[in-house]
Design a protein around this motif. Structure first.
Motif, PDB file in Angstrom:
ATOM      1  N   PRO A 217      12.852  -2.661  25.238  1.00 56.65           N
ATOM      2  CA  PRO A 217      13.548  -1.738  26.136  1.00 56.65           C
ATOM      3  C   PRO A 217      15.006  -2.089  26.457  1.00 56.65           C
ATOM      4  CG  PRO A 217      11.843  -2.946  27.319  1.00 56.65           C
ATOM      5  CD  PRO A 217      11.729  -3.329  25.886  1.00 56.65           C
ATOM      6  N   ASN A 218      15.397  -3.341  26.486  1.00 49.72           N
ATOM      7  CA  ASN A 218      16.767  -3.701  26.899  1.00 49.72           C
ATOM      8  C   ASN A 218      17.346  -4.760  25.978  1.00 49.72           C
ATOM      9  OD1 ASN A 218      16.958  -2.039  29.247  1.00 49.72           O
ATOM     10  ND2 ASN A 218      15.513  -3.433  30.226  1.00 49.72           N
ATOM     11  N   TYR A 219      17.516  -4.428  24.722  1.00 50.04           N
ATOM     12  CA  TYR A 219      18.005  -5.379  23.736  1.00 50.04           C
ATOM     13  C   TYR A 219      19.526  -5.455  23.792  1.00 50.04           C
ATOM     14  CZ  TYR A 219      16.286  -8.125  19.815  1.00 50.04           C
ATOM     15  OH  TYR A 219      15.885  -9.150  19.001  1.00 50.04           O
ATOM     16  N   LEU A 220      20.081  -6.601  23.445  1.00 49.55           N
ATOM     17  CA  LEU A 220      21.536  -6.766  23.429  1.00 49.55           C
ATOM     18  C   LEU A 220      22.153  -5.939  22.299  1.00 49.55           C
ATOM     19  CD1 LEU A 220      21.763 -10.641  23.945  1.00 49.55           C
ATOM     20  CD2 LEU A 220      22.300  -8.873  25.605  1.00 49.55           C
ATOM     21  N   LEU A 221      23.370  -5.449  22.545  1.00 52.24           N
ATOM     22  CA  LEU A 221      24.121  -4.688  21.551  1.00 52.24           C
ATOM     23  C   LEU A 221      25.364  -5.456  21.146  1.00 52.24           C
ATOM     24  CD1 LEU A 221      24.152  -1.077  23.056  1.00 52.24           C
ATOM     25  CD2 LEU A 221      22.779  -1.911  21.151  1.00 52.24           C
ATOM     26  N   SER A 222      25.709  -5.352  19.890  1.00 52.97           N
ATOM     27  CA  SER A 222      26.961  -5.916  19.407  1.00 52.97           C
ATOM     28  C   SER A 222      28.110  -5.059  19.918  1.00 52.97           C
ATOM     29  CB  SER A 222      26.967  -5.934  17.879  1.00 52.97           C
ATOM     30  OG  SER A 222      28.282  -6.096  17.401  1.00 52.97           O
TER      31      SER A 222
ATOM     32  N   ILE B 200      25.627  -1.917  17.386  1.00 54.00           N
ATOM     33  CA  ILE B 200      24.309  -1.989  16.771  1.00 54.00           C
ATOM     34  C   ILE B 200      23.462  -2.978  17.552  1.00 54.00           C
ATOM     35  CG2 ILE B 200      23.024  -2.664  14.699  1.00 54.00           C
ATOM     36  CD1 ILE B 200      25.378  -1.694  13.046  1.00 54.00           C
ATOM     37  N   SER B 201      22.204  -2.619  17.790  1.00 52.66           N
ATOM     38  CA  SER B 201      21.279  -3.503  18.484  1.00 52.66           C
ATOM     39  C   SER B 201      21.052  -4.765  17.664  1.00 52.66           C
ATOM     40  CB  SER B 201      19.947  -2.782  18.701  1.00 52.66           C
ATOM     41  OG  SER B 201      18.967  -3.691  19.111  1.00 52.66           O
TER      42      SER B 201
ATOM     43  N   PRO C  38      30.835 -10.803  20.159  1.00 50.47           N
ATOM     44  CA  PRO C  38      30.546 -10.506  21.577  1.00 50.47           C
ATOM     45  C   PRO C  38      29.423  -9.473  21.713  1.00 50.47           C
ATOM     46  CG  PRO C  38      32.618  -9.491  20.918  1.00 50.47           C
ATOM     47  CD  PRO C  38      32.161 -10.338  19.754  1.00 50.47           C
ATOM     48  N   VAL C  39      28.596  -9.669  22.756  1.00 54.04           N
ATOM     49  CA  VAL C  39      27.487  -8.741  23.020  1.00 54.04           C
ATOM     50  C   VAL C  39      27.632  -8.155  24.401  1.00 54.04           C
ATOM     51  CG1 VAL C  39      25.901  -9.868  21.423  1.00 54.04           C
ATOM     52  CG2 VAL C  39      25.939 -10.573  23.822  1.00 54.04           C
TER      53      VAL C  39
END
Length: 172
Positions: free
Chosen positions: A145-150, A155-156, A171-172
């Motif tokens: 549900p809350n994945y880091l994005l580039s 992009i996840s 950086p994320v």
């Protein structure tokens, strides 16, 4: 300690990512599990709790923020056939490459990095055949549900390891 060199090819040409980074933090976890059989062993129930924390940043330091639970059920449909099902949530640490990323000389992702939550749902059937073998079928669904994005390309991070390259050095 990480020594990173990577070339990224964009419409504007090649960009080199080249840095050395050392990170030092402590992480810890606690876990427990209880299992119990019912109905003369035909029904089994397992419950578990786990928590993880570390001192990399304040967002990841409270073990209650990463409290995860799991439950599994087994049901003997016959002496040789068993149904299993489970549900669990997990908190996973971002890759160490992501945590050690430096562009400005500082740990660029230190303030925003956090454990990411995953939910796993599993169900299956197991059949012990009369031929000294076992046939099993299992299906699963995973939700992030809350994945880091580039921040480089939005992009996840969940999708980046699929190309078997270096990932997380941005950086994320």
């Amino acid at each position: 300690e990480y020594d990173v060199f990577n070339s990224i090819y964009t419409l504007n040409g090649s960009k080199a990512i080249n840095y050395s980074s050392e990170i030092n933090f402590q992480q810890y976890s606690f876990f427990g599990q209880v299992s119990k059989n019912f109905l003369a062993g035909k029904l089994g129930l397992t419950l578990g709790l786990r928590t993880d924390a570390n001192n990399y940043n304040e967002r990841m330091s409270d073990p209650l923020d990463q409290l995860s639970a799991r439950m599994a059920l087994t049901l003997a449909l016959s002496p040789k056939t068993t149904f299993t099902a489970g549900v669990a949530n997990y908190y996973q640490l971002p890759s160490l490459t992501t945590l050690s990323y430096r562009n400005s000389g500082e740990l660029d992702n230190q303030e925003v990095a956090q454990y990411f939550e995953t939910w796993h749902y599993v169900a299956g059937l197991k059949w012990d055949t009369p031929f000294n073998s076992r046939l099993s079928v299992e299906g699963f669904f995973k939700n992030y549900p809350n994945y880091l994005l580039s921040l480089r390309d939005s992009i996840s991070l969940a999708h980046l390891p699929a190309d078997f390259g270096v990932f997380g050095n941005f950086p994320v």
